[in-house]
Structure formats: structure tokens, C-alpha cells
Design a protein around this motif. Sequence first.
Motif, PDB file in Angstrom:
ATOM      1  N   PHE A 508       0.828  -1.205   0.000  1.00 35.19           N
ATOM      2  CA  PHE A 508       0.000   0.000   0.000  1.00 35.19           C
ATOM      3  C   PHE A 508       0.864   1.257   0.000  1.00 35.19           C
ATOM      4  CE2 PHE A 508      -3.108  -2.966   2.098  1.00 35.19           C
ATOM      5  CZ  PHE A 508      -3.995  -3.002   1.039  1.00 35.19           C
ATOM      6  N   ILE A 509       2.018   1.196   0.664  1.00 35.95           N
ATOM      7  CA  ILE A 509       2.912   2.354   0.697  1.00 35.95           C
ATOM      8  C   ILE A 509       3.355   2.720  -0.719  1.00 35.95           C
ATOM      9  CG2 ILE A 509       5.140   3.232   1.513  1.00 35.95           C
ATOM     10  CD1 ILE A 509       4.807   1.462   3.987  1.00 35.95           C
ATOM     11  N   LYS A 510       3.595   1.727  -1.546  1.00 35.68           N
ATOM     12  CA  LYS A 510       4.005   1.984  -2.932  1.00 35.68           C
ATOM     13  C   LYS A 510       2.936   2.768  -3.680  1.00 35.68           C
ATOM     14  CE  LYS A 510       6.769  -2.257  -3.210  1.00 35.68           C
ATOM     15  NZ  LYS A 510       6.861  -3.612  -3.834  1.00 35.68           N
ATOM     16  N   ILE A 511       1.674   2.406  -3.456  1.00 32.11           N
ATOM     17  CA  ILE A 511       0.571   3.105  -4.134  1.00 32.11           C
ATOM     18  C   ILE A 511       0.437   4.523  -3.590  1.00 32.11           C
ATOM     19  CG2 ILE A 511      -1.913   3.081  -4.591  1.00 32.11           C
ATOM     20  CD1 ILE A 511      -1.780   0.007  -4.321  1.00 32.11           C
ATOM     21  N   LEU A 512       0.540   4.668  -2.272  1.00 31.96           N
ATOM     22  CA  LEU A 512       0.442   6.000  -1.668  1.00 31.96           C
ATOM     23  C   LEU A 512       1.542   6.915  -2.204  1.00 31.96           C
ATOM     24  CD1 LEU A 512      -0.289   5.090   2.078  1.00 31.96           C
ATOM     25  CD2 LEU A 512      -1.920   5.938   0.377  1.00 31.96           C
ATOM     26  N   ARG A 513       2.735   6.367  -2.379  1.00 34.32           N
ATOM     27  CA  ARG A 513       3.858   7.159  -2.889  1.00 34.32           C
ATOM     28  C   ARG A 513       3.557   7.686  -4.299  1.00 34.32           C
ATOM     29  NH1 ARG A 513       9.319   6.685  -1.295  1.00 34.32           N
ATOM     30  NH2 ARG A 513       8.849   4.665  -0.325  1.00 34.32           N
ATOM     31  N   ARG A 514       2.893   6.880  -5.106  1.00 33.26           N
ATOM     32  CA  ARG A 514       2.560   7.301  -6.476  1.00 33.26           C
ATOM     33  C   ARG A 514       1.410   8.305  -6.508  1.00 33.26           C
ATOM     34  NH1 ARG A 514       3.559   1.675  -7.719  1.00 33.26           N
ATOM     35  NH2 ARG A 514       1.325   1.224  -7.579  1.00 33.26           N
ATOM     36  N   GLN A 515       0.493   8.203  -5.550  1.00 39.78           N
ATOM     37  CA  GLN A 515      -0.705   9.042  -5.577  1.00 39.78           C
ATOM     38  C   GLN A 515      -0.511  10.393  -4.874  1.00 39.78           C
ATOM     39  OE1 GLN A 515      -3.762   8.428  -7.103  1.00 39.78           O
ATOM     40  NE2 GLN A 515      -2.635   6.764  -8.101  1.00 39.78           N
ATOM     41  N   TYR A 516       0.219  10.381  -3.778  1.00 41.68           N
ATOM     42  CA  TYR A 516       0.419  11.605  -2.993  1.00 41.68           C
ATOM     43  C   TYR A 516       1.871  12.062  -3.144  1.00 41.68           C
ATOM     44  CZ  TYR A 516      -3.974  10.372  -0.587  1.00 41.68           C
ATOM     45  OH  TYR A 516      -5.271  10.043  -0.276  1.00 41.68           O
ATOM     46  N   GLN A 517       2.102  13.330  -3.246  1.00 39.59           N
ATOM     47  CA  GLN A 517       3.460  13.836  -3.416  1.00 39.59           C
ATOM     48  C   GLN A 517       4.271  13.772  -2.129  1.00 39.59           C
ATOM     49  OE1 GLN A 517       2.872  17.784  -4.921  1.00 39.59           O
ATOM     50  NE2 GLN A 517       2.147  17.081  -6.934  1.00 39.59           N
ATOM     51  N   ASP A 518       3.553  13.798  -1.008  1.00 36.95           N
ATOM     52  CA  ASP A 518       4.239  13.823   0.283  1.00 36.95           C
ATOM     53  C   ASP A 518       3.334  13.165   1.317  1.00 36.95           C
ATOM     54  OD1 ASP A 518       6.697  15.351   1.694  1.00 36.95           O
ATOM     55  OD2 ASP A 518       4.950  15.413   3.027  1.00 36.95           O
ATOM     56  N   VAL A 519       3.927  12.596   2.358  1.00 34.88           N
ATOM     57  CA  VAL A 519       3.144  11.946   3.414  1.00 34.88           C
ATOM     58  C   VAL A 519       2.154  12.921   4.038  1.00 34.88           C
ATOM     59  CG1 VAL A 519       3.291  10.845   5.676  1.00 34.88           C
ATOM     60  CG2 VAL A 519       4.924  10.241   3.909  1.00 34.88           C
ATOM     61  N   SER A 520       2.522  14.188   4.098  1.00 36.41           N
ATOM     62  CA  SER A 520       1.654  15.188   4.733  1.00 36.41           C
ATOM     63  C   SER A 520       0.345  15.383   3.983  1.00 36.41           C
ATOM     64  CB  SER A 520       2.384  16.524   4.841  1.00 36.41           C
ATOM     65  OG  SER A 520       2.710  17.021   3.551  1.00 36.41           O
ATOM     66  N   ASN A 521       0.262  14.912   2.733  1.00 33.30           N
ATOM     67  CA  ASN A 521      -0.954  15.096   1.935  1.00 33.30           C
ATOM     68  C   ASN A 521      -1.963  13.968   2.104  1.00 33.30           C
ATOM     69  OD1 ASN A 521      -0.055  17.515   0.623  1.00 33.30           O
ATOM     70  ND2 ASN A 521       1.256  16.259  -0.701  1.00 33.30           N
ATOM     71  N   ILE A 522      -1.571  12.858   2.728  1.00 34.53           N
ATOM     72  CA  ILE A 522      -2.447  11.689   2.780  1.00 34.53           C
ATOM     73  C   ILE A 522      -3.745  12.007   3.515  1.00 34.53           C
ATOM     74  CG2 ILE A 522      -2.667   9.317   3.626  1.00 34.53           C
ATOM     75  CD1 ILE A 522       0.342   9.010   3.299  1.00 34.53           C
ATOM     76  N   ASP A 523      -4.868  11.668   2.883  1.00 35.97           N
ATOM     77  CA  ASP A 523      -6.180  11.858   3.512  1.00 35.97           C
ATOM     78  C   ASP A 523      -6.283  10.994   4.758  1.00 35.97           C
ATOM     79  OD1 ASP A 523      -7.981  13.431   1.481  1.00 35.97           O
ATOM     80  OD2 ASP A 523      -6.967  11.921   0.254  1.00 35.97           O
ATOM     81  N   LEU A 524      -6.913  11.520   5.797  1.00 33.10           N
ATOM     82  CA  LEU A 524      -7.148  10.748   7.018  1.00 33.10           C
ATOM     83  C   LEU A 524      -7.953   9.487   6.707  1.00 33.10           C
ATOM     84  CD1 LEU A 524      -7.179  10.256  10.065  1.00 33.10           C
ATOM     85  CD2 LEU A 524      -9.086  11.887  10.231  1.00 33.10           C
ATOM     86  N   THR A 525      -8.975   9.620   5.860  1.00 33.13           N
ATOM     87  CA  THR A 525      -9.812   8.472   5.502  1.00 33.13           C
ATOM     88  C   THR A 525      -8.986   7.354   4.877  1.00 33.13           C
ATOM     89  OG1 THR A 525     -11.726   9.912   5.155  1.00 33.13           O
ATOM     90  CG2 THR A 525     -11.794   7.736   4.119  1.00 33.13           C
ATOM     91  N   VAL A 526      -8.013   7.724   4.068  1.00 34.11           N
ATOM     92  CA  VAL A 526      -7.193   6.732   3.369  1.00 34.11           C
ATOM     93  C   VAL A 526      -6.146   6.129   4.298  1.00 34.11           C
ATOM     94  CG1 VAL A 526      -5.536   6.400   1.488  1.00 34.11           C
ATOM     95  CG2 VAL A 526      -7.576   7.805   1.127  1.00 34.11           C
ATOM     96  N   GLY A 527      -5.355   6.966   4.937  1.00 34.90           N
ATOM     97  CA  GLY A 527      -4.293   6.461   5.801  1.00 34.90           C
ATOM     98  C   GLY A 527      -4.808   5.609   6.940  1.00 34.90           C
ATOM     99  N   GLY A 528      -5.889   6.065   7.585  1.00 31.86           N
ATOM    100  CA  GLY A 528      -6.437   5.307   8.706  1.00 31.86           C
ATOM    101  C   GLY A 528      -6.961   3.945   8.291  1.00 31.86           C
ATOM    102  N   THR A 529      -7.519   3.856   7.085  1.00 32.49           N
ATOM    103  CA  THR A 529      -8.052   2.583   6.587  1.00 32.49           C
ATOM    104  C   THR A 529      -6.949   1.554   6.382  1.00 32.49           C
ATOM    105  OG1 THR A 529      -9.928   3.669   5.504  1.00 32.49           O
ATOM    106  CG2 THR A 529      -9.291   1.509   4.654  1.00 32.49           C
ATOM    107  N   LEU A 530      -5.761   2.000   6.028  1.00 32.63           N
ATOM    108  CA  LEU A 530      -4.681   1.088   5.655  1.00 32.63           C
ATOM    109  C   LEU A 530      -3.815   0.648   6.831  1.00 32.63           C
ATOM    110  CD1 LEU A 530      -3.535   2.867   2.357  1.00 32.63           C
ATOM    111  CD2 LEU A 530      -5.111   0.940   2.594  1.00 32.63           C
ATOM    112  N   GLU A 531      -4.040   1.218   8.000  1.00 30.58           N
ATOM    113  CA  GLU A 531      -3.194   0.892   9.145  1.00 30.58           C
ATOM    114  C   GLU A 531      -3.373  -0.553   9.617  1.00 30.58           C
ATOM    115  OE1 GLU A 531      -2.349   5.008  11.601  1.00 30.58           O
ATOM    116  OE2 GLU A 531      -3.943   3.689  12.282  1.00 30.58           O
TER     117      GLU A 531
END
Length: 650
Positions: A508-531
Motif C-alpha cells: 500500500f505504501i508503494k501506491i500512496l507514494r505514487r498518488q500523494y506527493q508527500d506523506v503530509s498530503n495523505i487523507d485521514l480516511t485513506v491512511g487510517g483505513t490502511l493501518e
Amino acid sequence: MVMGFAVLYNLFTTLFGNNDSSTASEPSIPNPIPILDANLTASVCGQEVSCCPYTRYRSLDGSCNNLENPGWGTTKSTYMRLLENRYSDSIFKLPRMDTGDNMPNARELSIRLFKDKITYDIELNVNGMQWGQVITHDMSKLEEATDAAGQTLVCCRNGKLTSEVLTNEFCAPVIVPYNDRVHRPGSCLEFVRADTDRHIGCVSDDQEANQLNMVTPFMDSSMIYGSTDEESNALRSFENGNLETVTRRGREWPPQAQDPEETCEGDALPGEPCYKGGDTRINQNTELSVLQVLLLLWHNFIADGLSEVNPQWDDQTLFQEARSIVVAVLQNINYYEYLPYLLGEKNMLDNKLIYRRTPANIREYINDYDPILVPGVIMESATAALRYFHTLIQGYLLKKFEDRSDAGEIRLSEWYNRPVVIERNNTFDQLVVGLTAQSASATDPFFTVEVTEYLFRGMKKVGRDLRTVDVIRGRDMGLGSYQQARAACNLTVPRTFEDLRGIIGSNFIKILRRQYQDVSNIDLTVGGTLEIHVPGSRAGPTFLCIMLAQFYRTRVADRFWFENGIDEYISFTPDQLASIRGVTMASIFCESTDIGTIQPAAFEVISPDNPVVSCDVIPSIDLTLWRDDGTEEYEAQQDQSAKGVCAGRK
């Protein structure tokens, strides 16, 4: 050989990616969590409240729960904001990434991250999935904005943008990405933003917008009784304390909605039932309708029982006393029977959401009501954390005979907003049994296509995507980022994508890296779901922290909470309290349906530790404890209702 929970969990997470063999340590949360009693506020945008009658019953609209601040917790109060908003203009415009670029396409995130894979929860049944929606509907309801004429705002029609997109700031349709195999790339998916305090003149135009909660934030069973006196009166029969029902083919059902085209599928056959309930979402999906019918019938069961014990009581007294019992029983079920499956019993005990019960303290009160704590719904909980549990949804609902043999199945998407299906033949009883016999989907990042491709499709081939809606709704409300939420919960704060290792699975980290430019941009809804989940719970540490804060506030900020004994005028007697604590979800199933057997733990699948038993051995509430013997003490108590407490709204 039966595999243990830990073994199965590791197997599933290894296969499906919500785990990482290189994790540094088990995910955990600080106990107690730092935001447990955070100083949060909510704007009161409803009717001015200045004088409260001293009554033993809670109001329908939440007013006068807090006697010093009678407007706190009323309908049309705003959601509470735990984190600083991420509106791109700090007021209302949708968030952007730190560089100013658009946030990742919500539909593409859904396609890439939240796929459909068949997984099963080895403990929770479908009732354990559906009950979560009952709780959220009790406490939370957004209202989408309307157009200039007060009609439904349409921003995307038949996959094409309308002119409203150019002028209406509430339009936020999602453009279908190039890799979408369900919808035509370049077309649009409808999304209308929710009404806010700023747009109804509750705050000035230069203040941040906060969305309105159209129901009370209290756990007061508003999904049964409504959130205003007008709504409640429309549901009552005004006979024997009962709620209104209609009889068809020898069975009682909710009454017909006044405007069925607004709450039921518009393409349905004329004359189909469309239910009226305390919440307009009663018809939304099949199993929700089943549970709403059960709760209506159980209220009438309690009212009729009280009438037998106290034949001298009038309709109003029977209704109010039955309502207070129903609210109390559901609060007890929610906290001591249901929420431990999601949050973990130990986490709830450590954070004082619940207290350990023993035979010695079963009659004792919990007197920690806090009149300084503002009641409300935390938007990060309602809009991100609790929506994670959409993962539990099963796309096909099993029907079962009383002996638990198969009686067929129902496809979820064929009956959205069409409750007629539960009235056909013996489908209602078969769905009731199926609710408790069928396993829920596992809590993981995977979601059935019945909600990601066919949501509310009506007579069309495809429908909406609930995960897309979840992501864009978080942006609509300007939710703080995933990174901000972890900081607020005193969790490790990832600064780079590498820092996510041990928190989120590597694929999932690989996909997040491609979709968001920086960790600070990750949506709460998305990051929390993947934990990765905290052991003993069904959520990762960020969502778990937020939900613990919500449900602590829900209990401690409610003066009428069933365990509160500070004011004996509104509290249950110790014997009544003990009887309420003995009622379970299985009790409601047995007393509201024609089934004769059920497993004692009605949110769990049937197992050797949770076998099917006769309803005769399932505990029932002892209504004789409410017998009014006409003593002077009781009459003096009733006389106090004439007193009043007046206070300016603060």
C-alpha cells in the motif's frame, strides 16, 4: 483442527497486504489517549433555548440536556473539529496538496487501494456489521445542500457536468479516471457538498465552515423516535404508548412515508411499501430496514408490558417510560456488548468508556457526568474512522430457515431503498436468522463491489462508489490530514513514506507514494483505513484513538446516560439498572420476531462457544420493577416536573 484468531489474522493480512513482515513493533495506542476529553466546541445553529423544564425525560431535540448550557447537543449543531481544517482557503474551498496541486482523484484511490476481495470475519456476523450503521444513524446525519430554488442540487447528470458546477460552490463531482473499467473515463460521478453553519448565516462568511448535524449527537435512539417533537408525533399512534404500525398479511410494519419518492427508489413499482421512521434513511438497505422494524416492534413490546403493569398510566407516560427504557437498553448493548468488538474491551476500560462489571456492582451507578464537556460528534470520527467499517459489508445477504439451513440469498444492490423485499413470504424471519448466522466481511482495506460499483444503482447497470464518497466527504468537511491525526493522538508521526513501514503494509505504501506527493498530503480516511490493527481491536491506532475519544464524550457528556445516578429524579432505581444491564441484543431478537432460537452473543457467529439456544433462556427485562404503586413518594417526584431551570445559552 481449528485455527486460532491470531493465526487466521496473520494468514489473511499476509495474503492480502495489510501486514508487513518487517514491522518494527506491534501497533498500539497510549492509554489513556491524549484527546479523551479534548476541549472541543460546536456552534449551536438551531432554535434558541433559554429555559428548561425540570423533567425526568430527555427532550427529542437534545435541548436542556445540559442545564447550564441548554443549547448544547441540539439538532443542527455543528460537528466538532478535532484537527485544524485543511480547506485550501482555510474557510471552505476543497483541500489541495502542499504544492497547490489537486488532491489525488478519489475514484482512482478507490480503484487502486480498496479492491473487492472475499474475506470473512471469524467472529462477527452480519448483524455485527449492520448494527454499526444503526449507531451512526442515531448520532449523525449530514444534509446535502440544495439549489437556489431549494430543490435537489444536480452537479452531474448522466455522466455529464451540469451548469451548476460553474457557479455553485457545493458542487464537487468526481471525474472518472482513465483506468476505470466500470464508468466511462472522463465522465463524472455525482457529489454534492454538505450544508454548513456559514451558509445558513450561523457564523460570518469569513469564518471556517463547519457542517451541520441534523440529529442530536446523543445516543438517544433518534433513529426510532425522531429528533424533533414534530417528527416524533408523526410516528406515534397515541394509544397505549405505542408507535404507529400498519398490518399486512398478519404482520406489523412501519407506516408509509409521506413522500416515498424522496426516500425510496423512484423507479420502484407504484404502491410498494416505503417506511416512515425516526430517521429518513430507514429504507437505505435491506438489513438496516430489518433492524429498524425490530426496534419499532420492541418499543411497542415494552410499552405494552408497562401498560399491563400500570394500567392507570396514560399514553404519554407509557410512551416516555418505554422510550427511556429502550434508550437505556440500547446504550448498554452498544457499550458493553457491541463496541468492545470494534474498539477492544481493554481499550474501553483503560479510557473509562466502560467499567468492569461484577455481581457485586451490577446495581451501582457510574456518576462521572461532566457538565463542562460539550456533547457533540467529532467529524473525524463520523466522516473517517467510523466509515472504515463499511469494509464489513457483505454483498449478498443469506436467508436462513430456523434450523439455519439455507433459504436463498439477496443481492444488496438490487434492493437499495426498496424495503418491499423483506415483506415477501417469510423473507423477514429468514433475514433475521441470516443476520446472526452469516459472517461479516473482515475488517481490512477491501470493500465489496456492491458498494464500490453498484451503490444506489436503482434500475441502472452500475451505481455510485461508497469509498469514493467516503474520501471526498472527508475533503468536503476539510478534515485534517492523516499525519495531523497521528500527532494529535501522540502516535509516531511519519515524515517520509519510508516512515510508514510498520504502520501500513508495504504494497500500500508503494501506491500512496505514487498518488500523494508527500506523506503530509495523505487523507485521514485513506491512511487510517490502511493501518495495521491494534491487537484486540478492529482498527488501527489512529482511528481507534479518534473513536475512543468520541464514545467517551458520548457517554460522559450526557446527563441522561442510563448509568448516571446523581439526580435520583431522572435516574433508574438500582434494581431497574441491574435489569437493564441484563438485556442483550439476543433479547430484542427474541421479543420482536417469531424466531424461537438464537445464539446468546447475537453479534457473533454461531460456534461451540456461542451455540444456538431457546429464546426461553435469553434474559428479558423485568418490567414489574416499574410498577407504580401510587405512593406519596412517586407523586411528589412527578410534581417536580412543574419546576424549571432557566439559563441563557452560552
